[in-house]
Design an enzyme around this catalytic site. Structure first.
Site, mmCIF file in Angstrom:
data_model
loop_
_atom_site.group_PDB
_atom_site.id
_atom_site.type_symbol
_atom_site.label_atom_id
_atom_site.label_comp_id
_atom_site.label_asym_id
_atom_site.label_seq_id
_atom_site.Cartn_x
_atom_site.Cartn_y
_atom_site.Cartn_z
ATOM 1 N N HIS A 128 66.181 -81.670 80.004
ATOM 2 C CA HIS A 128 66.755 -80.714 80.956
ATOM 3 C C HIS A 128 66.324 -79.317 80.495
ATOM 4 C CE1 HIS A 128 69.966 -78.287 82.852
ATOM 5 N NE2 HIS A 128 70.206 -79.323 83.639
ATOM 6 N N ASP A 205 71.127 -83.548 72.954
ATOM 7 C CA ASP A 205 71.716 -83.157 74.231
ATOM 8 C C ASP A 205 72.389 -84.422 74.772
ATOM 9 O OD1 ASP A 205 72.296 -82.733 76.863
ATOM 10 O OD2 ASP A 205 70.407 -81.745 77.361
ATOM 11 N N GLN A 208 74.514 -86.392 79.319
ATOM 12 C CA GLN A 208 74.557 -87.577 80.180
ATOM 13 C C GLN A 208 74.987 -88.830 79.402
ATOM 14 O OE1 GLN A 208 74.344 -87.476 83.410
ATOM 15 N NE2 GLN A 208 73.600 -85.386 83.627
ATOM 16 N N LYS A 231 80.831 -83.100 83.332
ATOM 17 C CA LYS A 231 80.050 -84.341 83.462
ATOM 18 C C LYS A 231 80.810 -85.522 82.872
ATOM 19 C CE LYS A 231 75.673 -81.894 83.417
ATOM 20 N NZ LYS A 231 75.322 -81.924 84.838
ATOM 21 N N CYS A 369 66.590 -79.609 87.493
ATOM 22 C CA CYS A 369 66.513 -78.765 86.290
ATOM 23 C C CYS A 369 65.722 -79.475 85.192
ATOM 24 C CB CYS A 369 67.894 -78.371 85.774
ATOM 25 S SG CYS A 369 68.836 -77.401 86.944
HETATM 26 N N1 PLP Z 1 71.488 -81.418 79.686
HETATM 27 C C1 PLP Z 1 71.528 -82.453 80.534
HETATM 28 C C2 PLP Z 1 70.923 -83.764 80.133
HETATM 29 C C3 PLP Z 1 72.117 -82.293 81.788
HETATM 30 O O1 PLP Z 1 72.166 -83.323 82.640
HETATM 31 C C4 PLP Z 1 72.676 -81.036 82.122
HETATM 32 C C5 PLP Z 1 73.235 -80.816 83.470
HETATM 33 O O2 PLP Z 1 72.781 -81.413 84.445
HETATM 34 C C6 PLP Z 1 72.633 -80.009 81.191
HETATM 35 C C7 PLP Z 1 72.029 -80.224 79.978
HETATM 36 C C8 PLP Z 1 73.249 -78.671 81.471
HETATM 37 O O3 PLP Z 1 74.642 -78.827 81.616
HETATM 38 P P1 PLP Z 1 75.548 -77.613 82.088
HETATM 39 O O4 PLP Z 1 74.943 -77.097 83.362
HETATM 40 O O5 PLP Z 1 76.896 -78.244 82.297
HETATM 41 O O6 PLP Z 1 75.546 -76.595 81.012
#
Ligand code: PLP
Length: 411
Positions: A128, A205, A208, A231, A369
Protein backbone atom coordinates in the site's frame (compact mmCIF):
# COMPACT_ATOMS: atom_id res chain seq x y z
CA UNK A 1 -24.83 -21.10 11.35
CA UNK A 2 -22.80 -21.16 8.14
CA UNK A 3 -22.24 -24.70 6.91
CA UNK A 4 -18.50 -24.33 6.33
CA UNK A 5 -17.51 -22.68 9.59
CA UNK A 6 -18.11 -22.48 13.27
CA UNK A 7 -19.20 -18.86 13.30
CA UNK A 8 -22.74 -17.58 13.43
CA UNK A 9 -22.88 -15.06 10.60
CA UNK A 10 -26.55 -14.26 11.32
CA UNK A 11 -25.69 -13.14 14.86
CA UNK A 12 -22.66 -11.23 13.61
CA UNK A 13 -24.75 -9.42 10.97
CA UNK A 14 -27.38 -8.54 13.55
CA UNK A 15 -24.64 -6.76 15.53
CA UNK A 16 -23.62 -4.61 12.53
CA UNK A 17 -26.38 -2.01 11.96
CA UNK A 18 -25.02 -0.57 8.68
CA UNK A 19 -25.46 -3.95 6.98
CA UNK A 20 -29.23 -3.57 7.12
CA UNK A 21 -29.12 -0.31 5.11
CA UNK A 22 -31.15 -0.29 1.93
CA UNK A 23 -29.89 1.60 -1.11
CA UNK A 24 -31.00 2.59 -4.63
CA UNK A 25 -34.77 2.01 -4.74
CA UNK A 26 -34.86 0.03 -1.53
CA UNK A 27 -32.44 -2.71 -2.55
CA UNK A 28 -30.65 -4.60 0.20
CA UNK A 29 -27.07 -3.49 0.47
CA UNK A 30 -24.37 -6.16 0.02
CA UNK A 31 -21.18 -4.91 1.60
CA UNK A 32 -18.10 -6.24 -0.18
CA UNK A 33 -15.74 -3.36 0.63
CA UNK A 34 -14.43 -4.72 3.93
CA UNK A 35 -10.77 -4.12 3.01
CA UNK A 36 -11.46 -0.37 2.84
CA UNK A 37 -13.39 -0.21 6.11
CA UNK A 38 -15.26 -2.77 8.20
CA UNK A 39 -18.80 -2.05 9.40
CA UNK A 40 -19.08 -0.89 13.03
CA UNK A 41 -20.62 -3.23 15.65
CA UNK A 42 -23.30 -1.79 17.96
CA UNK A 43 -21.01 -2.41 20.95
CA UNK A 44 -18.35 -0.16 19.41
CA UNK A 45 -20.91 2.56 18.67
CA UNK A 46 -22.19 2.27 22.27
CA UNK A 47 -18.71 2.46 23.77
CA UNK A 48 -17.92 5.66 21.84
CA UNK A 49 -21.32 7.11 22.76
CA UNK A 50 -20.76 6.30 26.46
CA UNK A 51 -17.52 8.31 26.34
CA UNK A 52 -19.22 11.24 24.57
CA UNK A 53 -22.27 11.23 26.83
CA UNK A 54 -20.89 10.32 30.22
CA UNK A 55 -17.21 11.21 30.54
CA UNK A 56 -16.08 13.41 27.61
CA UNK A 57 -13.01 14.65 29.47
CA UNK A 58 -9.32 14.77 28.65
CA UNK A 59 -6.94 11.98 29.66
CA UNK A 60 -3.95 12.01 32.04
CA UNK A 61 -4.46 15.65 33.01
CA UNK A 62 -7.15 16.38 35.58
CA UNK A 63 -8.06 15.10 39.00
CA UNK A 64 -11.87 15.16 38.63
CA UNK A 65 -13.98 12.02 38.27
CA UNK A 66 -14.85 12.39 34.58
CA UNK A 67 -11.19 12.79 33.64
CA UNK A 68 -10.25 9.79 35.69
CA UNK A 69 -12.99 7.69 34.04
CA UNK A 70 -11.78 8.82 30.58
CA UNK A 71 -8.16 8.01 31.47
CA UNK A 72 -9.13 4.63 32.84
CA UNK A 73 -11.16 3.71 29.73
CA UNK A 74 -8.42 4.99 27.39
CA UNK A 75 -5.64 3.05 29.14
CA UNK A 76 -7.83 -0.02 29.46
CA UNK A 77 -8.33 0.05 25.66
CA UNK A 78 -4.54 0.06 25.31
CA UNK A 79 -4.51 -3.08 27.45
CA UNK A 80 -7.21 -4.68 25.25
CA UNK A 81 -5.15 -4.05 22.11
CA UNK A 82 -1.97 -5.38 23.78
CA UNK A 83 -3.77 -8.58 24.79
CA UNK A 84 -5.31 -8.94 21.31
CA UNK A 85 -1.95 -8.94 19.53
CA UNK A 86 -0.04 -10.60 22.39
CA UNK A 87 2.28 -7.63 22.95
CA UNK A 88 4.64 -7.93 25.92
CA UNK A 89 2.93 -4.99 27.66
CA UNK A 90 0.33 -2.22 27.06
CA UNK A 91 3.23 0.26 26.99
CA UNK A 92 4.22 -1.21 23.61
CA UNK A 93 0.96 0.09 22.08
CA UNK A 94 1.08 3.61 20.63
CA UNK A 95 -2.23 5.05 19.52
CA UNK A 96 -2.07 6.80 16.14
CA UNK A 97 -4.62 7.99 13.56
CA UNK A 98 -4.27 4.74 11.62
CA UNK A 99 -1.75 2.60 9.76
CA UNK A 100 -0.59 5.56 7.69
CA UNK A 101 0.31 7.64 10.72
CA UNK A 102 1.82 4.61 12.47
CA UNK A 103 4.26 4.02 9.59
CA UNK A 104 5.07 7.73 9.32
CA UNK A 105 5.74 7.77 13.06
CA UNK A 106 8.02 4.75 12.77
CA UNK A 107 9.85 6.21 9.76
CA UNK A 108 10.41 9.51 11.55
CA UNK A 109 11.13 8.29 15.06
CA UNK A 110 13.11 5.13 14.31
CA UNK A 111 14.14 5.60 10.68
CA UNK A 112 15.50 9.13 10.97
CA UNK A 113 17.90 8.01 13.73
CA UNK A 114 18.84 4.58 12.40
CA UNK A 115 19.03 4.99 8.63
CA UNK A 116 21.71 6.95 6.84
CA UNK A 117 23.12 7.47 3.37
CA UNK A 118 23.09 4.21 1.38
CA UNK A 119 21.24 2.14 4.01
CA UNK A 120 18.55 0.02 2.39
CA UNK A 121 14.87 -0.35 3.25
CA UNK A 122 13.38 -3.48 1.71
CA UNK A 123 9.69 -3.55 0.79
CA UNK A 124 7.66 -5.75 -1.59
CA UNK A 125 6.14 -4.94 -4.98
CA UNK A 126 2.63 -5.20 -3.47
CA UNK A 127 2.71 -2.53 -0.76
CA UNK A 128 0.00 0.00 0.00
CA UNK A 129 1.24 3.56 -0.58
CA UNK A 130 1.38 3.94 3.21
CA UNK A 131 4.36 1.58 3.27
CA UNK A 132 6.10 3.19 0.29
CA UNK A 133 5.83 6.97 0.48
CA UNK A 134 7.03 7.47 4.11
CA UNK A 135 10.27 5.67 3.15
CA UNK A 136 10.62 7.82 0.02
CA UNK A 137 10.21 10.94 2.15
CA UNK A 138 12.80 9.61 4.59
CA UNK A 139 15.14 8.82 1.74
CA UNK A 140 15.08 12.52 0.72
CA UNK A 141 16.21 13.43 4.24
CA UNK A 142 18.72 10.69 5.03
CA UNK A 143 19.85 9.26 1.68
CA UNK A 144 18.50 5.81 2.56
CA UNK A 145 17.55 3.71 -0.45
CA UNK A 146 14.27 1.91 -1.15
CA UNK A 147 14.70 -1.62 -2.55
CA UNK A 148 11.80 -3.71 -3.82
CA UNK A 149 11.25 -7.48 -3.62
CA UNK A 150 9.43 -8.35 -6.83
CA UNK A 151 6.33 -10.56 -6.76
CA UNK A 152 5.50 -13.43 -9.09
CA UNK A 153 3.08 -12.92 -11.99
CA UNK A 154 0.27 -14.32 -9.81
CA UNK A 155 0.89 -11.64 -7.18
CA UNK A 156 2.54 -13.93 -4.62
CA UNK A 157 5.83 -13.13 -2.92
CA UNK A 158 8.56 -15.77 -2.86
CA UNK A 159 10.12 -15.81 0.62
CA UNK A 160 13.37 -17.16 -0.86
CA UNK A 161 13.52 -14.25 -3.31
CA UNK A 162 12.86 -11.88 -0.41
CA UNK A 163 15.77 -13.41 1.48
CA UNK A 164 17.98 -13.12 -1.59
CA UNK A 165 17.14 -9.41 -1.84
CA UNK A 166 18.74 -8.77 1.57
CA UNK A 167 22.18 -7.18 1.21
CA UNK A 168 24.92 -5.99 3.57
CA UNK A 169 23.27 -2.56 3.45
CA UNK A 170 19.75 -3.71 4.38
CA UNK A 171 18.81 -2.07 7.67
CA UNK A 172 15.03 -2.47 7.61
CA UNK A 173 12.60 -4.97 6.09
CA UNK A 174 9.14 -3.34 6.06
CA UNK A 175 6.54 -5.49 4.34
CA UNK A 176 2.82 -6.00 4.09
CA UNK A 177 1.32 -9.11 5.67
CA UNK A 178 -1.71 -9.21 3.38
CA UNK A 179 -2.01 -7.11 0.22
CA UNK A 180 -5.13 -4.93 0.21
CA UNK A 181 -5.14 -4.84 -3.61
CA UNK A 182 -4.51 -8.49 -4.53
CA UNK A 183 -5.33 -10.35 -1.32
CA UNK A 184 -1.89 -12.02 -1.27
CA UNK A 185 -0.83 -13.43 2.09
CA UNK A 186 2.91 -12.92 2.43
CA UNK A 187 4.94 -15.49 4.39
CA UNK A 188 6.03 -12.80 6.81
CA UNK A 189 7.21 -15.27 9.42
CA UNK A 190 9.85 -16.71 7.06
CA UNK A 191 10.94 -13.29 5.80
CA UNK A 192 11.14 -11.84 9.32
CA UNK A 193 13.20 -14.85 10.45
CA UNK A 194 15.61 -14.39 7.52
CA UNK A 195 16.01 -10.68 8.35
CA UNK A 196 16.41 -11.29 12.09
CA UNK A 197 19.13 -13.89 11.53
CA UNK A 198 21.15 -11.07 9.93
CA UNK A 199 20.31 -8.60 12.70
CA UNK A 200 17.99 -6.53 10.48
CA UNK A 201 15.04 -4.62 11.96
CA UNK A 202 11.58 -5.67 10.73
CA UNK A 203 8.24 -3.88 10.49
CA UNK A 204 4.95 -5.35 9.27
CA UNK A 205 2.03 -3.50 7.71
CA UNK A 206 -0.65 -5.62 9.38
CA UNK A 207 -3.65 -3.48 8.35
CA UNK A 208 -5.27 -6.32 6.39
CA UNK A 209 -4.08 -9.11 8.70
CA UNK A 210 -5.63 -8.04 12.02
CA UNK A 211 -9.27 -8.39 10.91
CA UNK A 212 -8.78 -11.83 9.35
CA UNK A 213 -6.42 -13.91 11.50
CA UNK A 214 -4.81 -14.27 14.91
CA UNK A 215 -1.92 -11.80 15.04
CA UNK A 216 0.64 -12.71 17.67
CA UNK A 217 3.31 -10.03 17.90
CA UNK A 218 5.68 -12.16 19.95
CA UNK A 219 5.30 -15.30 17.83
CA UNK A 220 5.71 -13.55 14.49
CA UNK A 221 9.05 -12.20 15.64
CA UNK A 222 8.90 -8.73 14.04
CA UNK A 223 10.12 -5.60 15.81
CA UNK A 224 7.22 -3.34 14.90
CA UNK A 225 3.78 -3.54 13.34
CA UNK A 226 1.11 -1.06 12.20
CA UNK A 227 -2.65 -1.37 11.82
CA UNK A 228 -5.89 0.66 11.65
CA UNK A 229 -8.98 0.62 13.88
CA UNK A 230 -11.55 1.02 11.11
CA UNK A 231 -10.28 -2.08 9.28
CA UNK A 232 -10.87 -4.21 12.39
CA UNK A 233 -14.41 -3.06 13.22
CA UNK A 234 -13.26 -0.07 15.27
CA UNK A 235 -13.75 3.66 14.60
CA UNK A 236 -11.93 5.74 12.00
CA UNK A 237 -9.14 8.06 13.13
CA UNK A 238 -7.53 5.53 15.45
CA UNK A 239 -4.79 3.00 14.79
CA UNK A 240 -1.75 1.47 16.37
CA UNK A 241 2.00 1.30 16.11
CA UNK A 242 3.24 -1.65 18.13
CA UNK A 243 6.97 -1.94 18.71
CA UNK A 244 9.16 -3.86 21.13
CA UNK A 245 9.75 -1.78 24.22
CA UNK A 246 13.57 -1.79 23.75
CA UNK A 247 13.02 -0.15 20.36
CA UNK A 248 10.54 2.39 21.67
CA UNK A 249 12.97 3.37 24.44
CA UNK A 250 15.55 4.31 21.81
CA UNK A 251 13.17 6.25 19.56
CA UNK A 252 12.84 10.03 19.56
CA UNK A 253 9.48 11.85 19.58
CA UNK A 254 7.42 12.10 16.41
CA UNK A 255 5.61 15.31 17.33
CA UNK A 256 6.14 17.78 20.16
CA UNK A 257 3.48 19.15 22.50
CA UNK A 258 1.54 18.30 25.60
CA UNK A 259 1.84 14.96 27.38
CA UNK A 260 4.89 13.70 25.45
CA UNK A 261 7.32 15.44 27.81
CA UNK A 262 8.70 14.92 31.30
CA UNK A 263 9.67 18.55 31.68
CA UNK A 264 9.77 21.68 29.53
CA UNK A 265 11.74 24.87 29.94
CA UNK A 266 12.85 27.47 27.40
CA UNK A 267 16.31 25.94 27.53
CA UNK A 268 15.08 22.50 26.52
CA UNK A 269 12.73 19.62 27.24
CA UNK A 270 12.96 16.00 28.32
CA UNK A 271 10.79 13.21 26.97
CA UNK A 272 8.11 11.14 28.60
CA UNK A 273 8.36 7.34 28.59
CA UNK A 274 6.86 5.32 25.72
CA UNK A 275 4.07 5.08 24.66
CA UNK A 276 3.09 8.60 25.82
CA UNK A 277 6.31 10.04 24.32
CA UNK A 278 4.72 9.39 20.92
CA UNK A 279 1.21 10.65 21.68
CA UNK A 280 1.61 14.44 21.69
CA UNK A 281 -1.54 16.46 22.36
CA UNK A 282 -5.05 15.29 23.12
CA UNK A 283 -5.44 11.84 21.57
CA UNK A 284 -8.52 10.35 19.90
CA UNK A 285 -9.90 9.14 23.23
CA UNK A 286 -13.30 8.00 21.94
CA UNK A 287 -11.60 6.24 19.03
CA UNK A 288 -9.28 4.33 21.33
CA UNK A 289 -12.19 3.32 23.57
CA UNK A 290 -14.10 2.18 20.46
CA UNK A 291 -11.07 0.19 19.31
CA UNK A 292 -10.96 -1.54 22.70
CA UNK A 293 -14.63 -2.51 22.23
CA UNK A 294 -13.89 -3.77 18.68
CA UNK A 295 -11.11 -5.96 20.00
CA UNK A 296 -13.43 -7.44 22.63
CA UNK A 297 -16.05 -8.08 19.93
CA UNK A 298 -13.52 -9.90 17.73
CA UNK A 299 -12.25 -11.91 20.70
CA UNK A 300 -15.79 -13.04 21.50
CA UNK A 301 -16.22 -14.40 17.97
CA UNK A 302 -12.71 -15.89 18.05
CA UNK A 303 -9.93 -15.10 15.60
CA UNK A 304 -9.33 -18.73 14.63
CA UNK A 305 -13.01 -19.16 13.72
CA UNK A 306 -12.87 -15.88 11.79
CA UNK A 307 -9.76 -17.03 9.90
CA UNK A 308 -11.35 -20.28 8.76
CA UNK A 309 -14.62 -18.56 7.83
CA UNK A 310 -12.80 -15.86 5.84
CA UNK A 311 -10.70 -18.51 4.06
CA UNK A 312 -13.84 -20.43 3.05
CA UNK A 313 -15.57 -17.27 1.82
CA UNK A 314 -12.46 -16.10 -0.06
CA UNK A 315 -12.19 -19.39 -1.89
CA UNK A 316 -15.92 -19.35 -2.75
CA UNK A 317 -15.51 -15.79 -4.07
CA UNK A 318 -12.54 -16.79 -6.25
CA UNK A 319 -14.42 -19.83 -7.49
CA UNK A 320 -17.56 -17.87 -8.41
CA UNK A 321 -15.63 -15.10 -10.20
CA UNK A 322 -13.54 -17.65 -12.11
CA UNK A 323 -16.72 -19.08 -13.64
CA UNK A 324 -18.17 -15.82 -14.95
CA UNK A 325 -17.40 -15.34 -18.66
CA UNK A 326 -15.16 -12.33 -19.44
CA UNK A 327 -14.13 -11.88 -15.81
CA UNK A 328 -10.35 -11.87 -15.43
CA UNK A 329 -8.87 -12.25 -11.96
CA UNK A 330 -6.00 -9.86 -11.24
CA UNK A 331 -3.66 -11.71 -8.91
CA UNK A 332 -4.18 -15.41 -8.30
CA UNK A 333 -1.87 -16.21 -5.37
CA UNK A 334 -2.37 -19.63 -3.79
CA UNK A 335 -2.36 -18.14 -0.29
CA UNK A 336 -4.84 -15.28 -0.22
CA UNK A 337 -7.24 -13.72 2.22
CA UNK A 338 -10.17 -11.36 2.20
CA UNK A 339 -9.77 -9.42 -1.06
CA UNK A 340 -10.14 -10.47 -4.69
CA UNK A 341 -9.37 -8.12 -7.59
CA UNK A 342 -10.75 -8.58 -11.08
CA UNK A 343 -11.59 -6.85 -14.33
CA UNK A 344 -14.22 -7.47 -16.98
CA UNK A 345 -12.91 -7.67 -20.56
CA UNK A 346 -13.74 -4.52 -22.54
CA UNK A 347 -15.24 -2.73 -19.55
CA UNK A 348 -13.64 -0.08 -17.35
CA UNK A 349 -13.37 -1.06 -13.69
CA UNK A 350 -15.01 2.20 -12.59
CA UNK A 351 -18.06 1.45 -14.78
CA UNK A 352 -18.34 -2.07 -13.40
CA UNK A 353 -18.18 -0.75 -9.84
CA UNK A 354 -20.77 1.95 -10.50
CA UNK A 355 -23.15 -0.53 -12.17
CA UNK A 356 -22.74 -3.04 -9.35
CA UNK A 357 -23.58 -0.25 -6.92
CA UNK A 358 -26.92 0.23 -8.73
CA UNK A 359 -27.62 -3.41 -7.83
CA UNK A 360 -26.83 -2.65 -4.19
CA UNK A 361 -23.37 -4.27 -4.30
CA UNK A 362 -20.67 -2.16 -2.62
CA UNK A 363 -17.20 -2.85 -4.03
CA UNK A 364 -14.17 -0.64 -4.57
CA UNK A 365 -12.56 0.22 -7.89
CA UNK A 366 -9.32 1.91 -8.92
CA UNK A 367 -5.72 1.36 -7.89
CA UNK A 368 -6.56 0.78 -4.21
CA UNK A 369 -3.69 3.04 -3.08
CA UNK A 370 -1.33 0.41 -4.48
CA UNK A 371 -0.33 1.80 -7.86
CA UNK A 372 2.90 -0.23 -8.10
CA UNK A 373 0.86 -3.45 -7.63
CA UNK A 374 -1.36 -2.40 -10.52
CA UNK A 375 1.69 -1.62 -12.69
CA UNK A 376 3.15 -5.02 -11.84
CA UNK A 377 -0.10 -6.73 -12.89
CA UNK A 378 -0.18 -4.57 -16.08
CA UNK A 379 -3.56 -3.00 -15.30
CA UNK A 380 -4.58 0.58 -14.48
CA UNK A 381 -6.98 -0.56 -11.81
CA UNK A 382 -9.39 -3.31 -10.78
CA UNK A 383 -12.73 -3.99 -9.20
CA UNK A 384 -12.08 -5.34 -5.72
CA UNK A 385 -14.53 -7.43 -3.74
CA UNK A 386 -13.47 -7.86 -0.13
CA UNK A 387 -15.09 -9.64 2.76
CA UNK A 388 -15.10 -10.18 6.50
CA UNK A 389 -16.53 -12.42 9.21
CA UNK A 390 -20.05 -11.12 8.45
CA UNK A 391 -19.96 -12.24 4.79
CA UNK A 392 -22.10 -15.21 3.82
CA UNK A 393 -22.70 -17.22 0.66
CA UNK A 394 -25.82 -15.16 -0.16
CA UNK A 395 -23.63 -12.05 -0.43
CA UNK A 396 -21.36 -13.83 -2.90
CA UNK A 397 -24.30 -15.18 -4.85
CA UNK A 398 -25.74 -11.65 -5.06
CA UNK A 399 -22.42 -10.39 -6.48
CA UNK A 400 -22.32 -13.29 -8.93
CA UNK A 401 -25.87 -12.60 -10.18
CA UNK A 402 -25.42 -8.82 -10.39
CA UNK A 403 -22.07 -9.09 -12.18
CA UNK A 404 -23.47 -11.49 -14.79
CA UNK A 405 -26.37 -9.07 -15.32
CA UNK A 406 -24.05 -6.04 -15.64
CA UNK A 407 -21.94 -7.86 -18.23
CA UNK A 408 -25.01 -9.07 -20.13
CA UNK A 409 -26.65 -5.63 -20.28
CA UNK A 410 -23.69 -3.23 -20.51
CA UNK A 411 -20.67 -5.30 -21.43
N1 PLP B 1 -1.81 -0.64 4.56
C1 PLP B 1 -2.73 -1.46 4.05
C2 PLP B 1 -2.36 -2.86 3.69
C3 PLP B 1 -4.03 -0.99 3.84
O1 PLP B 1 -4.96 -1.80 3.33
C4 PLP B 1 -4.34 0.35 4.19
C5 PLP B 1 -5.68 0.89 3.91
O2 PLP B 1 -6.33 0.49 2.94
C6 PLP B 1 -3.35 1.14 4.75
C7 PLP B 1 -2.09 0.63 4.92
C8 PLP B 1 -3.63 2.55 5.19
O3 PLP B 1 -4.56 2.52 6.25
P1 PLP B 1 -5.19 3.87 6.81
O4 PLP B 1 -5.75 4.61 5.63
O5 PLP B 1 -6.25 3.39 7.76
O6 PLP B 1 -4.11 4.63 7.48
Amino acid sequence: MNASTAIDTAAIRAALPSLSRRVHDDKSMIYLDAAASMPRPASVIDAVRAFDEQFPANVHRATHQLASEATQAFESARGDVARFINAASPEEIIFTRGTTEAINLFANSWGAINLSDGDEVLITAIEHHANIVPWQLLSQRTGCVLRVIDCRDDGSVDAKEAEAAITDRTRLVSITWISNALGTVVDVKAIVAAAKSRGITTHLDAAQAVPHRRVDALAIGADAMSFSGHKMFGPTGIGVLWARSEMLQGMSPYQGGGEMIKSVSFEGSTWNDPPWRFEAGTPNIGGAIGLGAAVQWLEEIGMDAIASHDAAMTSELVDRLSHIPRVVLVGTPADRSGAVSFNVEDMHHADVGMLLDRHGIAVRTGHHCAEPSMDRMSVTGTVRASLGCFTNSSDLEALDTALRRVIEVFG
